[in-house]
Design a protein around this motif. Structure first.
Motif, short mmCIF file in Angstrom:
data_model
loop_
_atom_site.label_atom_id
_atom_site.label_comp_id
_atom_site.label_asym_id
_atom_site.label_seq_id
_atom_site.Cartn_x
_atom_site.Cartn_y
_atom_site.Cartn_z
N ASP A 75 34.85 44.98 45.79
CA ASP A 75 33.96 44.46 44.74
C ASP A 75 34.74 43.77 43.63
OD1 ASP A 75 31.65 45.18 45.97
OD2 ASP A 75 31.13 46.82 44.61
N GLY A 76 35.99 44.19 43.41
CA GLY A 76 36.80 43.55 42.38
C GLY A 76 37.03 42.08 42.69
N GLU A 77 37.38 41.80 43.94
CA GLU A 77 37.58 40.41 44.35
C GLU A 77 36.29 39.63 44.19
OE1 GLU A 77 39.18 39.81 48.20
OE2 GLU A 77 41.14 40.66 47.74
N ARG A 78 35.19 40.27 44.53
CA ARG A 78 33.91 39.58 44.43
C ARG A 78 33.54 39.30 42.97
NH1 ARG A 78 27.98 41.19 47.07
NH2 ARG A 78 27.14 39.08 46.95
N PHE A 79 33.82 40.25 42.08
CA PHE A 79 33.49 40.06 40.67
C PHE A 79 34.34 38.94 40.06
CE2 PHE A 79 33.54 41.02 36.12
CZ PHE A 79 32.20 41.25 35.88
N ARG A 80 35.58 38.84 40.50
CA ARG A 80 36.49 37.82 39.95
C ARG A 80 36.29 36.45 40.61
NH1 ARG A 80 39.97 42.27 40.70
NH2 ARG A 80 40.78 41.34 42.62
N ALA A 81 35.53 36.40 41.68
CA ALA A 81 35.40 35.17 42.47
C ALA A 81 34.71 34.04 41.69
CB ALA A 81 34.62 35.46 43.75
N GLY A 89 37.63 41.69 34.79
CA GLY A 89 38.30 40.79 35.72
C GLY A 89 39.80 41.01 35.78
N ASP A 90 40.31 41.96 35.01
CA ASP A 90 41.75 42.23 34.98
C ASP A 90 42.21 42.78 36.33
OD1 ASP A 90 44.30 43.84 34.38
OD2 ASP A 90 43.96 42.74 32.51
N LEU A 91 43.32 42.27 36.81
CA LEU A 91 43.83 42.66 38.13
C LEU A 91 44.35 44.09 38.17
CD1 LEU A 91 45.71 39.39 39.15
CD2 LEU A 91 43.55 40.25 40.06
N SER A 92 44.55 44.72 37.00
CA SER A 92 45.05 46.09 36.98
C SER A 92 43.96 47.11 37.34
CB SER A 92 45.63 46.43 35.60
OG SER A 92 44.60 46.47 34.61
N LEU A 146 26.88 41.59 37.31
CA LEU A 146 26.42 40.44 38.07
C LEU A 146 27.60 39.79 38.79
CD1 LEU A 146 23.99 38.83 35.46
CD2 LEU A 146 23.38 40.21 37.46
N PHE A 147 27.41 39.53 40.08
CA PHE A 147 28.45 38.95 40.93
C PHE A 147 28.00 37.55 41.34
CE2 PHE A 147 28.60 43.48 41.16
CZ PHE A 147 29.93 43.85 41.32
N ARG A 148 28.85 36.57 41.11
CA ARG A 148 28.47 35.18 41.34
C ARG A 148 28.68 34.76 42.79
NH1 ARG A 148 27.42 31.77 37.28
NH2 ARG A 148 28.52 33.12 35.80
N GLY A 149 27.83 33.84 43.25
CA GLY A 149 27.96 33.27 44.58
C GLY A 149 28.67 31.93 44.53
N LYS A 150 28.98 31.38 45.69
CA LYS A 150 29.75 30.14 45.74
C LYS A 150 28.99 28.94 45.20
CE LYS A 150 28.59 29.34 50.62
NZ LYS A 150 29.15 29.17 51.99
N ASP A 151 27.65 29.06 45.13
CA ASP A 151 26.85 27.95 44.60
C ASP A 151 26.76 28.00 43.08
OD1 ASP A 151 25.26 30.15 44.26
OD2 ASP A 151 23.50 29.33 45.27
N GLY A 152 27.41 28.99 42.48
CA GLY A 152 27.40 29.11 41.03
C GLY A 152 26.33 30.05 40.51
N GLU A 153 25.34 30.37 41.35
CA GLU A 153 24.29 31.29 40.95
C GLU A 153 24.73 32.73 41.19
OE1 GLU A 153 21.51 30.28 39.48
OE2 GLU A 153 22.21 28.21 39.65
N MET A 154 24.10 33.66 40.48
CA MET A 154 24.42 35.07 40.70
C MET A 154 23.81 35.52 42.03
SD MET A 154 26.42 36.01 38.42
CE MET A 154 27.01 35.53 36.78
N ALA A 155 24.63 36.18 42.84
CA ALA A 155 24.21 36.54 44.19
C ALA A 155 24.03 38.04 44.39
CB ALA A 155 25.24 36.02 45.21
#
Length: 362
Positions: free
Chosen positions: A330-336, A305-308, A248-257
């Motif tokens: 997608d990594g950036e999006r998952f960690r967002a 969420g690990d950057l490695s 699940l990838f979160r959106g800027k409103d806090g909900e999963m997007a």
């Protein structure tokens, strides 16, 4: 006489043998065994079809069905066929009708006349026009995009139909495809069916399905992030992941997007393969496609969420010239949005028993 008869029959046997060999070669079990990985791969392959279009053999993927992201500047919303939740059999039947239509034939001819042009789609009316205006072409080449969310512009060379052109037409004119959660629901339902489980009926109460409604309509990304007991949180470490888990990838409103589904986890090779349906991808990958996460096998206890970790899925705008995604991969999006909790992983309780049984068959 016997020799002659065998000689005449040999081509028939050869064709049958070729078909059997091809079927065996294409069997997902050759790569994935007989476990849940094979089942998920089968569900994934149902989202692809081979057609001959414009004189070319094309491997078409199920398009993405946008969730009203493009109707903000229009007076009324429009809907994708099945609300983005249709099953592949139903959707391919409708897609084939679109591809066999006179309008698609005209579209193919227009893209094959050897002349540069701009194709202008209009989603609300499900129509398209073409412009050979030199200023329109020059603007597109210069990166001055004139399209709107509901009116995408596409620069074409006129050198013939390509798979990306077919996708553009199906997305804008056919309005047929799957959204991200619809694809995940399709895969989960397919897994459940292997043990005779009707996932829609089983989860009807948890989904809040009204009498007479299709349960898939309620299976949005919000449900996968709900507090129902059917949603089981997964510990945030690679070693805890298994096929069938939902990313699940979160959106800027806090909900999963956005949602995707894990197909396989190879702890020895350090590779996670997950499947998703989205249009924020390279042009040739828009729609249903595979993605990968690579990690150090020596550290299976690290967080997603690990950057490695190397998330190989790059993100691009659906049409060249449109506003780019704020995330490069997608990594950036998952960690967002860590302040909101960032991405997470869950699994569906009603499917875990089936997955356990399939794991024993691998």
């Amino acid at each position: 006489m016997l020799f002659l008869s065998l000689l005449l029959l040999s081509p028939l046997f050869a064709d049958q043998n070729d078909e059997m060999m091809l079927a065996a070669y294409s069997d997902p079990a050759r790569v994935w065994g007989n476990g849940v990985e094979r089942v998920i791969e089968e569900a994934y392959r149902l989202c692809f079809k081979t057609r001959i279009l414009g004189g070319k053999v094309m491997n078409l993927r199920m398009p993405f069905a946008q969730n009203n992201e493009r109707d903000k500047l229009t007076e009324e919303a429009w809907g994708f066929l099945g609300g983005g939740k249709g099953n592949p059999v139903f959707l391919w039947e409708k897609i084939n009708e679109v591809l066999d239509s006179p309008d698609f034939s005209l579209y193919t001819e227009t893209l094959s006349d050897g002349k540069e042009k701009v194709i202008i789609f209009d989603l609300p009316t499900q129509t398209w026009t073409s412009s050979r205006d030199l200023f329109d072409i020059a603007r597109m080449k210069a990166g001055s995009y004139r399209g709107l969310p509901h009116r995408p512009y596409v620069l074409t060379s006129g050198q013939g139909l390509e798979e990306t052109d077919v996708y553009n037409y199906l997305y804008c004119i056919g309005l047929a495809g799957m959204d991200c959660s619809g694809f995940v629901w399709h895969v989960l339902s397919y897994i459940a069916s292997q043990d005779g489980v009707d996932l829609g009926r089983t989860l009807g109460r948890a989904l809040g399905v009204k009498k007479g409604d299709d349960p898939s309509w309620y299976a949005g990304t919000g449900f996968y992030n709900s507090k129902t007991t059917q949603i089981v949180p997964v510990k945030d470490e690679i070693a805890s992941l298994r096929p069938g888990d939902i990313l699940l990838f979160r959106g800027k409103d806090g909900e999963m997007a956005h949602s995707a589904i894990v197909q396989s986890v190879d702890l020895k090779a350090g590779v996670i393969r997950y499947l998703q349906c989205t249009d924020e991808a390279p042009l040739e990958e828009r729609g249903v496609h595979e993605s990968y996460i690579r990690f150090d096998p020596a550290h299976p206890d690290i967080s997603l969420g690990d950057l490695s970790l190397a998330w190989t899925q790059s993100r691009y705008p659906p049409f060249p010239g449109e506003k780019a995604s704020p995330f490069s991969d997608d990594g950036e999006r998952f960690r967002a949005y860590p302040e909101q909790g960032g991405g997470r992983v869950v699994r569906i309780r009603a499917v875990t028993g089936v997955i356990d049984k399939l794991a024993k068959m691998k």
